[in-house]
Structures are given as structure tokens and as C-alpha cells.
Design a protein around this motif. Structure first.
Motif, PDB file in Angstrom:
ATOM      1  N   TYR A 291      29.662  13.071  60.651  1.00 25.35           N
ATOM      2  CA  TYR A 291      30.438  13.723  58.918  1.00 25.35           C
ATOM      3  C   TYR A 291      31.287  13.349  58.327  1.00 25.35           C
ATOM      4  O   TYR A 291      32.006  13.316  58.759  1.00 25.35           O
ATOM      5  CB  TYR A 291      30.138  14.901  59.179  1.00 25.35           C
TER       6      TYR A 291
ATOM      7  N   VAL B 213      23.369  10.519  51.775  1.00 27.56           N
ATOM      8  CA  VAL B 213      24.208  10.113  50.549  1.00 27.56           C
ATOM      9  C   VAL B 213      24.039  10.835  49.394  1.00 27.56           C
ATOM     10  O   VAL B 213      22.956  11.499  49.236  1.00 27.56           O
ATOM     11  CB  VAL B 213      23.467   8.840  50.009  1.00 27.56           C
TER      12      VAL B 213
ATOM     13  N   TRP C  97      28.968   9.667  50.593  1.00 19.17           N
ATOM     14  CA  TRP C  97      28.663   9.869  52.741  1.00 19.17           C
ATOM     15  C   TRP C  97      28.600  10.795  53.028  1.00 19.17           C
ATOM     16  O   TRP C  97      30.316  11.173  52.618  1.00 19.17           O
ATOM     17  CB  TRP C  97      29.511   7.815  52.718  1.00 19.17           C
TER      18      TRP C  97
ATOM     19  N   LEU D  37      29.004   7.992  44.437  1.00 19.19           N
ATOM     20  CA  LEU D  37      28.300   7.860  45.507  1.00 19.19           C
ATOM     21  C   LEU D  37      29.317   8.519  46.857  1.00 19.19           C
ATOM     22  O   LEU D  37      30.313   7.923  46.254  1.00 19.19           O
ATOM     23  CB  LEU D  37      27.984   6.603  46.020  1.00 19.19           C
TER      24      LEU D  37
END
Lengths: 108, 122
Positions: B62, B37, B47, B45
Motif C-alpha cells: 500500500y 490507482v 498509486w 495519478l
């Protein structure tokens, strides 16, 4: 890709008040795999709630999660001074996993 | 006690490459699905991707912005997770965290490393 929308963007409240944070998904989250995180400045995020409503170990019971499908809620029953922070939701039911943009809970 | 320790961050020029490492301890890392992350300065944030355990096929997923440029791999004999980053762009500048779920095969992020800063700039 599932897009998560969090509202409000900022929540200004006083200690002792109740906070209700919303996370809405653009499509249904598989198995309600939805998590909530708290992040304070300079720190890594902390997992509060997983699987939509299960509290992570050590998380006070004033934090609760609810919801299913596309609508999820994090409730903080009575804000403590240490609860003022940024909160993120994350879905991990459908790849690619995604985070919401965050809700800032600040002191009124 | 579970610990995740990232390393390998630093300053790299646009178009360059960098490999991050994450050393795990306190649990049997070979059974765990692991994720990366990232968080750009002052932003939320994001991922980056995930690798399943070898027993679950070792497959990777991904995020769209990094697909085709970043590769996640693991060396379970060394309890180490890697993030190979190629064709780096300014927008890849971020703190990169290694994470593991509450359950070994969960996609949430209960355990976090301290993060390592990657700066892409000329």
C-alpha cells in the motif's frame, strides 16, 4: 519510497516538433521498471512505454523511452495533434510504486 | 478482450467506509497481480496498492497515505478485486481505477477500468 520528479512541468510545442520529457528518480529504479503514460481529459491513462524502453502494443513508433537507474526520458519524435496531453512516469520496481507529478504537453 | 469494471463508488461522510469492486473478464484473473490507482479531481495519478496472485502469496502493498485504512482483497472464484476503504478522509476523494499490468505479474498498468468516483464530504 522512491520520489519521481518530472520536468518540465509544461512543454509548449507545435505539431511536428520533437518533445523530450524527463523523469528523475530519488534512487535507482530496480530492473529499470519504469513506465510512461499518456492521459487526455476525461479518459483513463494509456500505457505507452514499459520497462523503460518497450513500447506497449499499438503505440506509434514516434514514442520512445530510454534511460536507466535514476534518469529516464520519453521522446516524441514528431508531435501529432493527438499527442497534446499529460504524461506521467511510474516506477514499479520498488514498493510502494509511485507516479511522477506529470508533464503537460500543450500546443504553442 | 480484457475488461475491468469498477463499482461501488459514491458519497460518504468523513470517517465512513466504502467497498469498491472490480470485476475482471477476458483473462485468467487468478494469475494476475492487480492494482488500484486513484486520481483526485484535477490532480495527478496516485498509486494506492497492489495484490499479488494467490500463487505468488497473495500479498499486498500500500501507499503510505492509505496504509492501515485501506485493504485490497480478491475473490478469484468471482473474478473480482476489492478495495475496502475505512476511516475515509476528504483527501481520499478521487476517481479510483482498477488496473492490471501488461504482463500478468507486472506492476505497470496496461489495462484500466473506467473508474469509479468516491466523494468524501459531510
Amino acid at each position: 519510497e522512491i520520489v519521481l520528479t518530472q520536468s518540465p512541468g509544461t512543454l509548449s510545442l507545435s505539431p511536428g516538433e520533437r518533445a523530450t520529457l524527463s523523469c528523475r528518480a530519488s534512487q535507482s529504479v530496480s530492473s529499470n521498471y519504469l513506465a510512461w503514460y499518456q492521459q487526455k481529459p476525461g479518459q483513463a491513462p494509456r500505457l505507452l512505454i514499459y520497462d523503460a524502453s518497450s513500447r506497449a502494443p499499438g503505440i506509434p513508433d514516434r514514442f520512445s523511452g530510454s534511460g536507466s537507474g535514476t534518469d529516464f526520458t520519453l521522446t516524441i519524435s514528431r508531435l501529432e495533434p493527438e499527442d497534446f496531453a499529460v504524461y506521467y512516469c511510474q516506477q514499479y520496481g520498488n514498493s510502494p510504486f509511485t507516479f511522477g507529478p506529470g508533464t503537460t504537453v500543450d500546443i504553442k | 478482450e480484457v475488461q475491468l469494471v469498477e463499482s461501488g463508488g459514491g458519497l460518504v461522510k468523513p470517517g465512513g467506509s466504502l467497498r469498491l469492486s472490480c470485476t475482471a473478464s477476458g483473462f485468467t484473473s487468478s494469475y494476475a497481480w492487480m492494482s488500484w490507482v486513484r486520481q483526485a479531481p484535477g490532480k495527478g495519478l496516485e498509486w494506492v496498492g497492489r495484490i499479488k496472485s494467490k500463487s505468488d502469496g497473495g500479498t499486498t502493498d500500500y501507499a503510505a497515505p492509505v496504509k492501515g485504512r485501506f485493504t485490497i482483497s480478491r475473490d478469484d472464484s468471482q473474478n473480482t478485486l476489492y478495495l475496502q476503504m475505512n476511516s475515509l478522509k476528504a483527501e481520499d476523494t478521487a476517481v479510483y481505477y482498477c488496473t492490471r499490468g501488461y504482463y500478468s505479474m507486472s506492476g505497470n498498468c496496461y489495462y484500466w477500468g473506467q473508474g469509479t468516483l468516491v466523494t468524501v464530504s459531510s
